[in-house]
Design an enzyme around this catalytic site. Structure first.
Site, PDB file in Angstrom:
ATOM      1  N   GLY A  42      -0.424   1.000  12.860  1.00  0.00           N
ATOM      2  CA  GLY A  42      -1.355  -0.022  12.843  1.00  0.00           C
ATOM      3  C   GLY A  42      -1.001  -1.056  14.080  1.00  0.00           C
ATOM      4  O   GLY A  42      -1.922  -1.249  14.688  1.00  0.00           O
ATOM      5  N   GLU A  78       8.079   2.544   8.631  1.00  0.00           N
ATOM      6  CA  GLU A  78       8.471   3.776   7.731  1.00  0.00           C
ATOM      7  C   GLU A  78      10.007   4.021   8.130  1.00  0.00           C
ATOM      8  O   GLU A  78      10.733   4.830   7.432  1.00  0.00           O
ATOM      9  CB  GLU A  78       7.501   4.757   7.921  1.00  0.00           C
ATOM     10  N   ILE A  88      -0.861  -5.103   4.967  1.00  0.00           N
ATOM     11  CA  ILE A  88      -0.497  -4.512   3.864  1.00  0.00           C
ATOM     12  C   ILE A  88       0.926  -4.939   3.406  1.00  0.00           C
ATOM     13  O   ILE A  88       1.637  -4.606   2.525  1.00  0.00           O
ATOM     14  CB  ILE A  88      -0.622  -2.984   3.788  1.00  0.00           C
ATOM     15  N   THR A 138       9.679 -10.641  10.826  1.00  0.00           N
ATOM     16  CA  THR A 138       9.042  -9.749   9.934  1.00  0.00           C
ATOM     17  C   THR A 138       9.449  -8.304  10.118  1.00  0.00           C
ATOM     18  O   THR A 138       9.503  -7.305   9.404  1.00  0.00           O
ATOM     19  CB  THR A 138       7.365  -9.832   9.995  1.00  0.00           C
ATOM     20  N   ASN A 161       7.672  -9.471  16.482  1.00  0.00           N
ATOM     21  CA  ASN A 161       8.327 -10.433  15.522  1.00  0.00           C
ATOM     22  C   ASN A 161       9.647 -10.054  14.898  1.00  0.00           C
ATOM     23  O   ASN A 161       9.681  -9.602  13.907  1.00  0.00           O
ATOM     24  CB  ASN A 161       7.284 -10.971  14.525  1.00  0.00           C
ATOM     25  N   GLY A 209       0.876  -1.261  -0.108  1.00  0.00           N
ATOM     26  CA  GLY A 209      -0.177  -0.058   0.005  1.00  0.00           C
ATOM     27  C   GLY A 209       0.931   1.311   0.114  1.00  0.00           C
ATOM     28  O   GLY A 209       0.808   2.109  -0.813  1.00  0.00           O
ATOM     29  N   GLY A 214       6.387   1.193  16.133  1.00  0.00           N
ATOM     30  CA  GLY A 214       6.176   1.005  14.729  1.00  0.00           C
ATOM     31  C   GLY A 214       7.595   1.146  13.954  1.00  0.00           C
ATOM     32  O   GLY A 214       8.318   2.047  14.270  1.00  0.00           O
ATOM     33  N   THR A 250       2.788  -6.083   5.916  1.00  0.00           N
ATOM     34  CA  THR A 250       3.945  -5.688   7.142  1.00  0.00           C
ATOM     35  C   THR A 250       3.771  -7.033   8.223  1.00  0.00           C
ATOM     36  O   THR A 250       4.835  -7.109   9.185  1.00  0.00           O
ATOM     37  CB  THR A 250       3.199  -4.733   7.973  1.00  0.00           C
ATOM     38  N   GLN A 291      10.846  -5.526   7.481  1.00  0.00           N
ATOM     39  CA  GLN A 291      10.221  -4.172   7.215  1.00  0.00           C
ATOM     40  C   GLN A 291      11.328  -3.202   7.288  1.00  0.00           C
ATOM     41  O   GLN A 291      11.389  -2.173   6.408  1.00  0.00           O
ATOM     42  CB  GLN A 291       9.385  -3.917   8.424  1.00  0.00           C
TER      43      GLN A 291
END
Length: 729
Positions: A534, A690, A491, A620, A617, A265, A687, A493, A624
């Site tokens: 999220g 980004e 999306i 993942t 985790n 996304g 988070g 992640t 990211q």
């Protein structure tokens, strides 16, 4: 607030289920805590075997297909649309346009606190504000018939002069608030600059960039017993329901949006023209209608990152301590919607000075509306700011890392709020140790590997931490498992997996006893997948529901066949969170090799060390972070959308003309993190979707300077620019 009820609810998604278990209640202590240990994606097998269906793949009986016809002029009006010939073509069912489409309501404030982008309010007038504006939707029995008919549609335009020229000195620019104030100011900037021992005044530019997620945008709309259902690829079903209800003046209870699997996304998958057009067509024809965008259409209809021109002025004492910081950014917006790329915002967090000024301005041009793109503001803003800090370090004769650490603020430079953890120093210290920074010769252009010049560079990174109110339900099932339902969006992640681990620990059971169902607005409102908020927002709601469910269950109690369900709502808890500066931080390191004969720049290795709160985790999470760093390499060396001034549209609007980094461009990349606890935070997750891209391009650009002795203040650093700079032009 939580409620307890019994339920026999069924839903569409069954990506992971519990193993057979006892029919009596009560968690059992898991042998190993799930959060913090590496887990493969719970839906991974479905994805690699093709069992996972994306928005454009879900079958429907009687499905019709819509194809958007886009304008071929960059500005003007529609004189006429000749639909008769198209309606006579085989399989064509309808042609929707401004002359027959239903009215849409656009005078409202949406879920995100902003007015809707009129780009999604299709077929409401005869004006054409940019090349590629949707002028009609052709609906047919097959996608091939719809495409052929849309390409045959004759539209008569009245062209008008257009302006797509984005320049630093455009006379019509103005400051614009976005999700932050346009301007912040303190101190006497000119006086502090005049009193500084070292002054930097430089301009940095970044180009137009496009998202290009792997899965194209797609939506299927249908009416079913008075309920409008949309099968979509989006970043938040709650968001899409809210916008469609407002646009079509519908009761939100009469809409259901499902988005089970999303193939990327990055900010582009909100409410777009294709979803609205699909709803219009399904309403008109009373049958399911699917609209899928092509890759070329996505360059017009999916949003993009605006180009920026950023001027930075820094004034410092001889030891590099800042007296003045001035960061001004200009981006462009469309004539139909005001959107600002807040690149100067990063300076409001990273460094303080006695005089501190930041400003975000825009200029309206005849282009599609820009939108959110991974690390909006921070990605281009960090390139300019962190390159400028590197230049200042050179002027002061101070190591680039040391200069940054000397300017570490105690509180928010603009807000004055305390930091809820600021472990940037730990990131730099650990990164410098692992990267071998201490052995670096600070002189540029002295290291070689054959004919190639070698250099290393670094940059700091930050991205804000937030949370949005969310609801979640957890059901204790009769088979001993637990079902979590939340309108989250994965999306790419790994959100499903992360929430499975969070729920398992909160319930004190192994992950294989937890089934997480997401991507359905019927599960209740929840935060979107955006702004790196999220997982933090959803985990908060899941944890609250799990806590209350455990209190409800009594060891040994028998679970009824319909299960026992508890619902959480974090609205009050999120509002009560103490006001602090909350951010993830990071330190980026890069080594490059530059071929002075060809201008080719190759990144040889890259390291990022981050402070991003509790890592749910590691598997993942690392994906990211490295994914963001790879995008930073692409931003530094490859990505650049050119816009034709005469026609007003993008040149090479496909993945052949728009260059992105490929496997051959990517070196060994390492991403890791330092401990980053926040005892006052009930979630602890900050988070990291980004933060990985922030500062990455600057680290590469700073490394190119160290290799060659030449500063590149414009991205991307193409071979022709390296050659031209090397010749002194």
């Amino acid at each position: 607030m939580t409620t307890t009820e019994t339920t026999a609810e069924t839903t569409a998604e069954t990506t992971a289920g519990p193993t057979a278990g006892p029919t009596t209640a009560g968690p059992t202590t898991a042998a190993v805590r799930a959060v913090g240990t590496a887990h493969v994606r719970v839906e991974g097998r479905d994805k690699v075997t093709g069992a996972a269906r994306y928005a454009g793949e879900v079958p429907f009986a009687g499905l019709a297909h819509g194809w958007l016809a886009l304008s071929t002029v960059a500005r003007g009006r529609i004189r006429a649309i000749d639909t008769d010939a198209v309606l006579a073509m085989p399989g064509v069912l309808a042609v929707l346009h401004h002359g027959n489409a239903p009215h849409l309501e656009t005078d409202y404030v949406g879920l995100l606190g902003t007015r809707p982008d009129p780009t999604c309010a299709v077929f409401q007038h005869d004006r054409v504000p940019h090349l590629g504006w949707p002028v009609a939707l052709v609906v047919a029995e097959t996608p091939e018939q719809a495409r052929e008919a849309a390409e045959a549609l004759v539209v008569d335009y009245e062209p008008q002069p257009h302006d797509v020229d984005f320049t630093a000195g455009h006379p019509d620019s103005y400051p614009l608030d976005g999700h932050m104030p346009a301007v912040t100011d303190k101190g006497d900037l000119e006086a502090e600059l005049a009193a500084s021992a070292a002054v930097l005044d430089a301009e940095y530019t970044t180009p137009e960039e496009h998202h290009n997620p792997m899965e194209p945008h797609a939506a299927t709309a249908r009416w079913d017993d008075g309920v409008l259902e949309l099968i979509d690829s989006n970043q938040g079903t709650t968001w899409v329901v809210s916008e469609l209800a407002n646009l079509f003046s519908l009761d939100p209870a009469s809409l259901r949006v499902r988005s089970e699997h999303v193939g990327g996304g990055f900010g582009s998958k909100g409410v777009r023209a294709h979803q609205v057009a699909a709803v219009m067509a399904a309403t008109a024809l009373q049958r399911p209608v699917r609209v899928v965008l092509t890759r070329r259409q996505m360059f017009t209809l999916a949003g993009h990152r605006s180009p920026t021109v950023q001027r930075i002025r820094l004034g410092a004492d001889a030891d590099g301590r800042l007296r003045a910081l001035d960061h001004r950014s200009l981006s462009r917006t469309s004539t139909v919607y005001e959107f600002v790329e807040p690149s100067a915002g990063v300076a409001r967090v990273m460094y303080d000075a006695d005089a501190h000024h930041t400003e975000n301005r825009v200029v309206r041009l005849d282009v599609p509306s820009p939108t959110w793109m991974r690390a909006p503001g921070e990605a281009p803003g960090s390139f300019a700011l962190e390159a400028a800090l590197d230049e200042l370090a050179e002027k002061c004769g101070v190591d680039p890392i040391e200069l940054r650490l000397r300017n570490e603020p105690d509180r928010g430079p603009v807000s004055g709020l305390p930091f809820a953890g600021r472990n940037l120093r730990a990131c730099f210290e650990e990164g410098a140790r692992r990267f071998g920074w201490a052995g670096r010769d600070p002189r540029p252009g002295v290291r070689r590997d054959g004919r190639r010049l070698l250099g290393t560079g670094t940059a700091a990174a930050s991205f804000g931490v937030g949370a949005g109110p969310s609801t979640a339900t957890i059901t204790a099932e009769a088979d001993g498992g637990f079902t979590v339902r939340i309108a989250a969006a994965d999306i790419g992640t790994g959100a499903r997996t992360a929430l499975t681990l969070v729920a398992a620990d909160a319930l004190d059971v192994p992950p294989d006893r937890v089934r997480v169902r997401i991507g359905d607005s019927a599960f209740g409102p929840a935060m979107i997948a955006g702004g790196s908020m999220g997982t933090r927002s959803w985990a908060w709601a899941v944890t609250a529901a799990a806590r209350d469910l455990r209190e409800r269950l009594v060891p040994g109690m028998e679970i009824p066949a319909q299960g026992i369900t508890v619902r959480s709502d974090t609205t009050e808890a999120v509002a009560a969170l103490a006001q602090k500066e909350r951010h993830s931080f990071g330190a980026q390191f890069a080594e490059v090799a530059v071929d002075p004969a060809t201008g080719e720049v190759r990144v040889r290795r890259m390291l990022g060390i981050f402070a991003a709160g509790r890592i749910v985790n590691p598997l993942t999470a690392r994906g990211q972070l490295t994914g963001g760093m790879i995008w930073g390499i692409s931003m530094a060396l490859h990505e650049e959308a050119a816009r034709d001034a005469f026609f007003g549209g993008p040149v090479g609007a496909d993945l052949a003309g728009y260059h992105v980094a490929t496997h051959a461009d990517i070196p060994p990349i390492e991403a890791d993190w330092v401990d980053d606890p926040d005892p006052d935070d009930p979630v602890g997750i900050k988070g990291l979707g980004e933060i990985g891209i922030v500062g990455a391009a600057a680290a590469v650009a700073n490394a190119v300077w160290h290799a060659t002795g030449v500063r590149h203040r414009s991205l991307p650093i193409r071979p022709d620019r390296v050659l031209t700079a090397g010749r002194g032009a």
